[in-house]
Motif scaffolding. Structure first.
Motif, PDB file in Angstrom:
ATOM      1  N   ALA A 239      99.099 -55.144 -27.934  1.00  0.00           N
ATOM      2  CA  ALA A 239      98.617 -55.634 -26.640  1.00  0.00           C
ATOM      3  C   ALA A 239      98.264 -54.489 -25.695  1.00  0.00           C
ATOM      4  O   ALA A 239      97.386 -54.634 -24.839  1.00  0.00           O
ATOM      5  CB  ALA A 239      99.667 -56.537 -25.990  1.00  0.00           C
ATOM      6  N   ILE A 240      98.911 -53.358 -25.845  1.00  0.00           N
ATOM      7  CA  ILE A 240      98.654 -52.230 -24.953  1.00  0.00           C
ATOM      8  C   ILE A 240      97.422 -51.450 -25.383  1.00  0.00           C
ATOM      9  O   ILE A 240      96.621 -51.019 -24.538  1.00  0.00           O
ATOM     10  CB  ILE A 240      99.881 -51.290 -24.907  1.00  0.00           C
ATOM     11  N   ILE A 241      97.208 -51.306 -26.680  1.00  0.00           N
ATOM     12  CA  ILE A 241      96.141 -50.394 -27.119  1.00  0.00           C
ATOM     13  C   ILE A 241      94.969 -51.117 -27.791  1.00  0.00           C
ATOM     14  O   ILE A 241      94.061 -50.471 -28.297  1.00  0.00           O
ATOM     15  CB  ILE A 241      96.696 -49.284 -28.045  1.00  0.00           C
ATOM     16  N   THR A 242      94.959 -52.446 -27.750  1.00  0.00           N
ATOM     17  CA  THR A 242      93.868 -53.165 -28.393  1.00  0.00           C
ATOM     18  C   THR A 242      92.516 -52.811 -27.768  1.00  0.00           C
ATOM     19  O   THR A 242      92.396 -52.654 -26.555  1.00  0.00           O
ATOM     20  CB  THR A 242      94.097 -54.688 -28.322  1.00  0.00           C
ATOM     21  N   LYS A 243      91.527 -52.639 -28.613  1.00  0.00           N
ATOM     22  CA  LYS A 243      90.135 -52.379 -28.216  1.00  0.00           C
ATOM     23  C   LYS A 243      89.982 -51.115 -27.375  1.00  0.00           C
ATOM     24  O   LYS A 243      89.064 -50.998 -26.554  1.00  0.00           O
ATOM     25  CB  LYS A 243      89.552 -53.591 -27.487  1.00  0.00           C
ATOM     26  N   THR A 244      90.856 -50.147 -27.590  1.00  0.00           N
ATOM     27  CA  THR A 244      90.767 -48.894 -26.835  1.00  0.00           C
ATOM     28  C   THR A 244      90.228 -47.732 -27.663  1.00  0.00           C
ATOM     29  O   THR A 244      89.848 -46.705 -27.092  1.00  0.00           O
ATOM     30  CB  THR A 244      92.152 -48.466 -26.308  1.00  0.00           C
ATOM     31  N   THR A 245      90.195 -47.873 -28.977  1.00  0.00           N
ATOM     32  CA  THR A 245      90.002 -46.699 -29.834  1.00  0.00           C
ATOM     33  C   THR A 245      89.041 -46.990 -30.981  1.00  0.00           C
ATOM     34  O   THR A 245      89.163 -48.032 -31.649  1.00  0.00           O
ATOM     35  CB  THR A 245      91.355 -46.235 -30.405  1.00  0.00           C
ATOM     36  N   ASP A 246      88.132 -46.063 -31.221  1.00  0.00           N
ATOM     37  CA  ASP A 246      87.223 -46.149 -32.374  1.00  0.00           C
ATOM     38  C   ASP A 246      87.600 -45.094 -33.400  1.00  0.00           C
ATOM     39  O   ASP A 246      88.001 -43.974 -33.044  1.00  0.00           O
ATOM     40  CB  ASP A 246      85.770 -45.903 -31.954  1.00  0.00           C
ATOM     41  N   LEU A 247      87.448 -45.440 -34.673  1.00  0.00           N
ATOM     42  CA  LEU A 247      87.460 -44.462 -35.756  1.00  0.00           C
ATOM     43  C   LEU A 247      86.001 -44.146 -36.051  1.00  0.00           C
ATOM     44  O   LEU A 247      85.246 -45.018 -36.487  1.00  0.00           O
ATOM     45  CB  LEU A 247      88.163 -45.026 -36.986  1.00  0.00           C
ATOM     46  N   VAL A 248      85.594 -42.930 -35.771  1.00  0.00           N
ATOM     47  CA  VAL A 248      84.187 -42.545 -35.912  1.00  0.00           C
ATOM     48  C   VAL A 248      83.993 -41.864 -37.263  1.00  0.00           C
ATOM     49  O   VAL A 248      84.715 -40.918 -37.609  1.00  0.00           O
ATOM     50  CB  VAL A 248      83.755 -41.619 -34.765  1.00  0.00           C
ATOM     51  N   VAL A 249      83.023 -42.358 -38.019  1.00  0.00           N
ATOM     52  CA  VAL A 249      82.774 -41.888 -39.382  1.00  0.00           C
ATOM     53  C   VAL A 249      81.285 -41.589 -39.540  1.00  0.00           C
ATOM     54  O   VAL A 249      80.460 -41.990 -38.722  1.00  0.00           O
ATOM     55  CB  VAL A 249      83.229 -42.935 -40.425  1.00  0.00           C
ATOM     56  N   THR A 250      80.955 -40.916 -40.634  1.00  0.00           N
ATOM     57  CA  THR A 250      79.561 -40.575 -40.935  1.00  0.00           C
ATOM     58  C   THR A 250      79.174 -41.140 -42.293  1.00  0.00           C
ATOM     59  O   THR A 250      79.953 -41.055 -43.256  1.00  0.00           O
ATOM     60  CB  THR A 250      79.359 -39.045 -40.936  1.00  0.00           C
ATOM     61  N   VAL A 251      77.986 -41.709 -42.389  1.00  0.00           N
ATOM     62  CA  VAL A 251      77.445 -42.160 -43.669  1.00  0.00           C
ATOM     63  C   VAL A 251      77.090 -40.925 -44.492  1.00  0.00           C
ATOM     64  O   VAL A 251      76.282 -40.091 -44.067  1.00  0.00           O
ATOM     65  CB  VAL A 251      76.197 -43.037 -43.467  1.00  0.00           C
ATOM     66  N   VAL A 252      77.699 -40.788 -45.681  1.00  0.00           N
ATOM     67  CA  VAL A 252      77.443 -39.619 -46.524  1.00  0.00           C
ATOM     68  C   VAL A 252      76.585 -39.960 -47.742  1.00  0.00           C
ATOM     69  O   VAL A 252      76.036 -39.067 -48.391  1.00  0.00           O
ATOM     70  CB  VAL A 252      78.763 -38.965 -46.980  1.00  0.00           C
ATOM     71  N   ASP A 253      76.464 -41.250 -48.045  1.00  0.00           N
ATOM     72  CA  ASP A 253      75.613 -41.656 -49.166  1.00  0.00           C
ATOM     73  C   ASP A 253      75.341 -43.149 -49.050  1.00  0.00           C
ATOM     74  O   ASP A 253      76.096 -43.895 -48.399  1.00  0.00           O
ATOM     75  CB  ASP A 253      76.297 -41.356 -50.504  1.00  0.00           C
ATOM     76  N   VAL A 254      74.256 -43.582 -49.680  1.00  0.00           N
ATOM     77  CA  VAL A 254      73.947 -45.002 -49.806  1.00  0.00           C
ATOM     78  C   VAL A 254      73.648 -45.272 -51.269  1.00  0.00           C
ATOM     79  O   VAL A 254      72.781 -44.624 -51.871  1.00  0.00           O
ATOM     80  CB  VAL A 254      72.737 -45.416 -48.934  1.00  0.00           C
ATOM     81  N   VAL A 255      74.411 -46.193 -51.859  1.00  0.00           N
ATOM     82  CA  VAL A 255      74.208 -46.556 -53.261  1.00  0.00           C
ATOM     83  C   VAL A 255      73.941 -48.053 -53.344  1.00  0.00           C
ATOM     84  O   VAL A 255      74.186 -48.796 -52.388  1.00  0.00           O
ATOM     85  CB  VAL A 255      75.436 -46.187 -54.124  1.00  0.00           C
ATOM     86  N   GLU A 256      73.420 -48.494 -54.496  1.00  0.00           N
ATOM     87  CA  GLU A 256      73.072 -49.905 -54.627  1.00  0.00           C
ATOM     88  C   GLU A 256      73.501 -50.439 -55.978  1.00  0.00           C
ATOM     89  O   GLU A 256      73.221 -49.834 -57.018  1.00  0.00           O
ATOM     90  CB  GLU A 256      71.571 -50.106 -54.425  1.00  0.00           C
ATOM     91  N   ASN A 257      74.217 -51.552 -55.944  1.00  0.00           N
ATOM     92  CA  ASN A 257      74.574 -52.302 -57.147  1.00  0.00           C
ATOM     93  C   ASN A 257      74.591 -53.765 -56.729  1.00  0.00           C
ATOM     94  O   ASN A 257      75.620 -54.286 -56.325  1.00  0.00           O
ATOM     95  CB  ASN A 257      75.923 -51.852 -57.684  1.00  0.00           C
ATOM     96  N   VAL A 258      73.436 -54.404 -56.796  1.00  0.00           N
ATOM     97  CA  VAL A 258      73.163 -55.731 -56.247  1.00  0.00           C
ATOM     98  C   VAL A 258      73.118 -55.660 -54.714  1.00  0.00           C
ATOM     99  O   VAL A 258      72.146 -56.014 -54.077  1.00  0.00           O
ATOM    100  CB  VAL A 258      74.172 -56.791 -56.719  1.00  0.00           C
ATOM    101  N   MET A 259      74.227 -55.208 -54.089  1.00  0.00           N
ATOM    102  CA  MET A 259      74.246 -54.956 -52.643  1.00  0.00           C
ATOM    103  C   MET A 259      74.222 -53.459 -52.385  1.00  0.00           C
ATOM    104  O   MET A 259      74.665 -52.663 -53.230  1.00  0.00           O
ATOM    105  CB  MET A 259      75.509 -55.550 -51.993  1.00  0.00           C
ATOM    106  N   LYS A 260      73.727 -53.083 -51.219  1.00  0.00           N
ATOM    107  CA  LYS A 260      73.771 -51.691 -50.811  1.00  0.00           C
ATOM    108  C   LYS A 260      75.136 -51.370 -50.209  1.00  0.00           C
ATOM    109  O   LYS A 260      75.685 -52.171 -49.457  1.00  0.00           O
ATOM    110  CB  LYS A 260      72.682 -51.386 -49.790  1.00  0.00           C
ATOM    111  N   THR A 261      75.652 -50.204 -50.567  1.00  0.00           N
ATOM    112  CA  THR A 261      76.905 -49.716 -49.991  1.00  0.00           C
ATOM    113  C   THR A 261      76.646 -48.403 -49.288  1.00  0.00           C
ATOM    114  O   THR A 261      76.111 -47.463 -49.886  1.00  0.00           O
ATOM    115  CB  THR A 261      77.988 -49.522 -51.062  1.00  0.00           C
ATOM    116  N   ALA A 262      77.025 -48.348 -48.001  1.00  0.00           N
ATOM    117  CA  ALA A 262      77.004 -47.105 -47.250  1.00  0.00           C
ATOM    118  C   ALA A 262      78.383 -46.472 -47.368  1.00  0.00           C
ATOM    119  O   ALA A 262      79.374 -47.024 -46.887  1.00  0.00           O
ATOM    120  CB  ALA A 262      76.644 -47.355 -45.792  1.00  0.00           C
TER     121      ALA A 262
END
Length: 377
Positions: A239-262
């Motif tokens: 309740a105190i820290i909800t919606k306060t923090t992001d985990l920031v990441v970078t897309v390093v590859d995109v692959v495809e096997n029926v669906m695309k995965t970043a």
């Protein structure tokens, strides 16, 4: 420090959003008279305790290291609780906690002599009713080891303790459901509570959720307090820290096997474990509900099912693009691990004046030291 120059993965805590939650906590305290102690099992990033301390009354813990951290870095009231203390644990924290809460009558009997005269004594009770979305997190689940059920209680114990703790909620966004739990507790345990100084209702009460009726909750807590003549506590974490923090990441590859995965430079197994444990998909700030481009947001760990979510985007994702995994404070930084030898996210705080403050960063030496410290000849 420019956010665009920060290397991913990293956590970014937003001070303004944290204060918004804390102002709601302040409102609840003013209405109810309840005291609030931060649940360190959910969030222990002490680099932002300076923001939280003016609003809350102290901390509560689930193990001896958390007790020490709360005492040293937060102050106020320090509550010590553990599902199972060793004698060494009790001796380690008895002099620095204000309340020591035992999980069972047998532990209370075994160790109370080490605590009496130093801290207020408490016992965890299990009311057999709860509000939890998943059985894994349900304190009243079948065969629960958490707290003492009413039919196992020795009534004489209430003549020699100061308070009790209940914890029977997990992300409870329904004030009426919580009030029903209060009524059930009053009915089951009321004659015992009347003998005590304090009662904690634990955590999991999501009073900062949008639309939550804080006044109704506050008045219910106040009425309970007055009925039984006790000081009420809540132990908020999420309740105190909800919606306060992001985990920031970078897309390093995109692959495809029926669906695309970043594939991103992070992993739920290592950096957002509850996503995996509870099978609750993460949310991505840049996603669009009606976007035409769908991707699995996959981790860079070797675990086949390790993914953050499936999300749609207005434009195709590109290698090198940053994504923000939102609401990533609770039960994340306290559970970080070195699975696959992945780079541990740094931790930053964006202050209300726009400054970016580095709270922590990790390197190879931290990884190596977590595995072995001494040379073997």
């Amino acid at each position: 420090m420019n956010k665009d120059q920060l290397k991913t993965p990293y956590f970014m805590i937003d001070e303004a959003k944290l204060i918004r939650n804390l102002e709601i906590a302040k409102q609840l305290k003013e209405i109810s008279g309840v005291k609030l102690v931060l649940a360190l099992k959910c969030f222990s990033t002490w680099g932002v305790f300076d923001i939280i301390k003016p609003y809350l009354d102290g901390t509560t813990s689930s193990g001896p290291f958390e007790v020490k951290l709360g005492y040293e870095k937060f102050g106020g009231e320090t509550h010590a609780y553990s599902v199972g203390y060793s004698e060494d644990d009790v001796r380690e924290v008895a002099d620095i906690c204000d309340k020591m809460i035992f999980n069972s009558q047998s532990q209370l009997a075994a160790y109370r002599h080490l605590v009496e005269g130093k801290a207020s004594l408490g016992l965890r009770l299990n009311p057999g009713v709860s509000y939890a979305g998943q059985d894994l997190a349900n304190p009243a689940r079948k065969f629960s080891r958490l707290g003492v059920q009413v039919d196992h209680l020795n009534p004489e114990v209430f003549d020699s303790i100061n308070g009790v703790m209940f914890h029977m909620n997990c992300e409870n966004k329904d004030v009426d459901a919580f009030i029903n739990l209060l009524d059930a507790i009053s009915e089951q345990f009321g004659e015992y509570l009347n003998k005590l100084d304090w009662v904690s209702m634990g955590g999991g009460v999501f009073f900062t959720w949008p639309g939550y009726d804080v006044e109704k909750l506050g008045l219910a807590l106040k009425a309970f307090s007055e009925k039984h003549g006790v000081q009420m506590y809540l132990e908020p974490g999420e309740a105190i820290i909800t919606k306060t923090t992001d985990l920031v990441v970078t897309v390093v590859d995109v692959v495809e096997n029926v669906m695309k995965t970043a594939i991103v430079d992070s992993a739920t197994e290592a950096h957002r474990l509850d996503t995996l444990i509870y099978n609750e998909p993460a949310s991505v700030l840049e996603a669009s509900e009606n976007g035409e481009h769908q991707y699995v947001i996959g981790s860079c760990s070797c675990l086949a099912g390790d993914q953050f979510c499936v999300a749609n985007f207005d434009k195709p994702l590109e290698i090198g693009q940053k994504l923000h995994i939102i609401d990533s404070a609770g039960y994340t930084m306290v559970k970080l691990n070195w699975f696959n030898g992945l780079k541990m996210p740094s931790v930053y705080c964006e202050r209300t004046n726009g400054d970016i403050e580095k709270l922590n960063e990790f390197g190879y030496d931290d990884f190596k030291r977590s595995l072995s410290q001494w040379s073997v000849s």
